[in-house]
Design a protein around this motif. Structure first.
Motif, PDB file in Angstrom:
ATOM      1  N   ARG A 150       2.087  -1.346  21.790  1.00 51.80           N
ATOM      2  CA  ARG A 150       2.304  -2.020  20.510  1.00 51.80           C
ATOM      3  C   ARG A 150       0.975  -2.410  19.899  1.00 51.80           C
ATOM      4  NH1 ARG A 150       6.360  -4.466  23.870  1.00 51.80           N
ATOM      5  NH2 ARG A 150       8.416  -3.725  23.209  1.00 51.80           N
ATOM      6  N   VAL A 151       0.896  -2.251  18.600  1.00 45.68           N
ATOM      7  CA  VAL A 151      -0.264  -2.756  17.870  1.00 45.68           C
ATOM      8  C   VAL A 151       0.247  -3.636  16.730  1.00 45.68           C
ATOM      9  CG1 VAL A 151      -1.811  -0.836  18.464  1.00 45.68           C
ATOM     10  CG2 VAL A 151      -0.460  -0.706  16.390  1.00 45.68           C
ATOM     11  N   LYS A 152      -0.519  -4.626  16.421  1.00 50.56           N
ATOM     12  CA  LYS A 152      -0.127  -5.565  15.365  1.00 50.56           C
ATOM     13  C   LYS A 152      -0.421  -4.963  13.995  1.00 50.56           C
ATOM     14  CE  LYS A 152       0.049  -9.817  17.831  1.00 50.56           C
ATOM     15  NZ  LYS A 152       1.417  -9.589  18.255  1.00 50.56           N
ATOM     16  N   ASP A 153       0.548  -5.109  13.103  1.00 49.14           N
ATOM     17  CA  ASP A 153       0.406  -4.612  11.738  1.00 49.14           C
ATOM     18  C   ASP A 153      -0.838  -5.203  11.086  1.00 49.14           C
ATOM     19  OD1 ASP A 153       1.255  -3.109   9.498  1.00 49.14           O
ATOM     20  OD2 ASP A 153       2.053  -4.934   8.583  1.00 49.14           O
ATOM     21  N   GLU A 154      -1.072  -6.472  11.341  1.00 50.80           N
ATOM     22  CA  GLU A 154      -2.224  -7.151  10.729  1.00 50.80           C
ATOM     23  C   GLU A 154      -3.541  -6.541  11.241  1.00 50.80           C
ATOM     24  OE1 GLU A 154      -3.803 -11.479  12.417  1.00 50.80           O
ATOM     25  OE2 GLU A 154      -1.667 -11.162  12.064  1.00 50.80           O
ATOM     26  N   ALA A 155      -3.577  -6.129  12.509  1.00 45.59           N
ATOM     27  CA  ALA A 155      -4.781  -5.469  13.055  1.00 45.59           C
ATOM     28  C   ALA A 155      -4.983  -4.116  12.364  1.00 45.59           C
ATOM     29  CB  ALA A 155      -4.654  -5.284  14.563  1.00 45.59           C
ATOM     30  N   LEU A 156      -3.894  -3.408  12.110  1.00 43.77           N
ATOM     31  CA  LEU A 156      -3.988  -2.124  11.402  1.00 43.77           C
ATOM     32  C   LEU A 156      -4.490  -2.319   9.980  1.00 43.77           C
ATOM     33  CD1 LEU A 156      -0.823  -0.078  12.437  1.00 43.77           C
ATOM     34  CD2 LEU A 156      -3.201   0.282  13.099  1.00 43.77           C
ATOM     35  N   GLN A 157      -3.988  -3.351   9.321  1.00 45.35           N
ATOM     36  CA  GLN A 157      -4.427  -3.645   7.949  1.00 45.35           C
ATOM     37  C   GLN A 157      -5.932  -3.919   7.918  1.00 45.35           C
ATOM     38  OE1 GLN A 157      -2.449  -3.189   5.422  1.00 45.35           O
ATOM     39  NE2 GLN A 157      -0.629  -2.927   6.680  1.00 45.35           N
ATOM     40  N   ARG A 158      -6.375  -4.772   8.850  1.00 39.54           N
ATOM     41  CA  ARG A 158      -7.807  -5.098   8.936  1.00 39.54           C
ATOM     42  C   ARG A 158      -8.621  -3.830   9.214  1.00 39.54           C
ATOM     43  NH1 ARG A 158      -6.408  -9.562  12.026  1.00 39.54           N
ATOM     44  NH2 ARG A 158      -7.064  -8.460  13.909  1.00 39.54           N
ATOM     45  N   GLY A 159      -8.137  -3.020  10.165  1.00 39.07           N
ATOM     46  CA  GLY A 159      -8.835  -1.780  10.508  1.00 39.07           C
ATOM     47  C   GLY A 159      -8.922  -0.855   9.315  1.00 39.07           C
ATOM     48  N   PHE A 186      -9.681   1.902  11.666  1.00 46.60           N
ATOM     49  CA  PHE A 186      -8.222   2.050  11.702  1.00 46.60           C
ATOM     50  C   PHE A 186      -7.815   2.766  12.994  1.00 46.60           C
ATOM     51  CE2 PHE A 186      -4.644   4.984  10.695  1.00 46.60           C
ATOM     52  CZ  PHE A 186      -3.632   4.037  10.525  1.00 46.60           C
ATOM     53  N   LEU A 187      -8.487   3.873  13.298  1.00 41.99           N
ATOM     54  CA  LEU A 187      -8.184   4.637  14.514  1.00 41.99           C
ATOM     55  C   LEU A 187      -8.516   3.834  15.770  1.00 41.99           C
ATOM     56  CD1 LEU A 187      -9.398   8.208  13.493  1.00 41.99           C
ATOM     57  CD2 LEU A 187      -7.041   7.328  13.553  1.00 41.99           C
TER      58      LEU A 187
END
Length: 170
Positions: free
Chosen positions: A7-16, A24-25
């Motif tokens: 699982r990855v957090k949506d907020e971490a993806l947004q920041r990435g 992002f990757l």
């Protein structure tokens, strides 16, 4: 094992995503490295699916080749992970067709000289390999020129197929 464990957090993806394609990757690959302990072997292979392994393979490929070329990639033990798995095919499916061809070209050199390329070496012998295997030079140069485009293509593929790479938590 399937993605419901990764699982990855949506907020971490947004920041990435805001920080750039490689960041992002990195949200995904950092998670894969955490889960595998950074080691890819018979025990850890089943922890990731094919998509995840392909993305992790690109992470290792990019990191190693940008720093020390194919010689470093192979000497650091990633030859089998890149060349004995359907990595090149996956890159083609991800949309990076020219990059895929480049991997196949490097694989020909790898397959022809595998035993020698993977041999334990002193630092001096390692450095001498760069002259011995100049056949990799053009391929490395081609990758350097396309790296940004390849990374962008892969990031776009991951973004369009998130469910293959992780479960996204709100």
């Amino acid at each position: 094992m399937n993605n419901d464990k990764i699982r990855v957090k949506d907020e971490a993806l947004q920041r990435g995503a805001e920080a750039g394609m490689d960041e992002f990757l990195k949200v995904f690959t950092d998670k894969y490295l955490e889960i595998t302990g950074g080691v890819i072997n018979a025990e850890t292979m089943p922890l990731l699916n094919g998509y995840q392994h392909s993305l992790l393979g690109y992470h290792f490929f990019r990191e190693e080749v940008l720093e020390g070329g194919f010689i470093q990639l192979i000497q650091n033990g990633y030859g089998p992970y890149i060349f004995d798995n359907p990595f090149a095919k996956a890159m083609r499916l991800f949309g990076a067709k020219d990059f895929s061809k480049l991997i196949y070209d490097a694989k020909k050199i790898y397959d022809a000289h595998r035993e020698d390329l993977e041999k334990e070496r002193t630092d001096e012998e390692f450095m001498a390999m760069y002259e011995q295997y100049e056949a990799f030079d053009d391929i490395e140069e081609a990758y350097m020129e396309m790296e940004e485009m390849v990374t962008a293509t892969i990031a776009e593929y991951v973004d369009e197929h998130l469910e293959q790479f992780a479960e996204i938590e709100k």
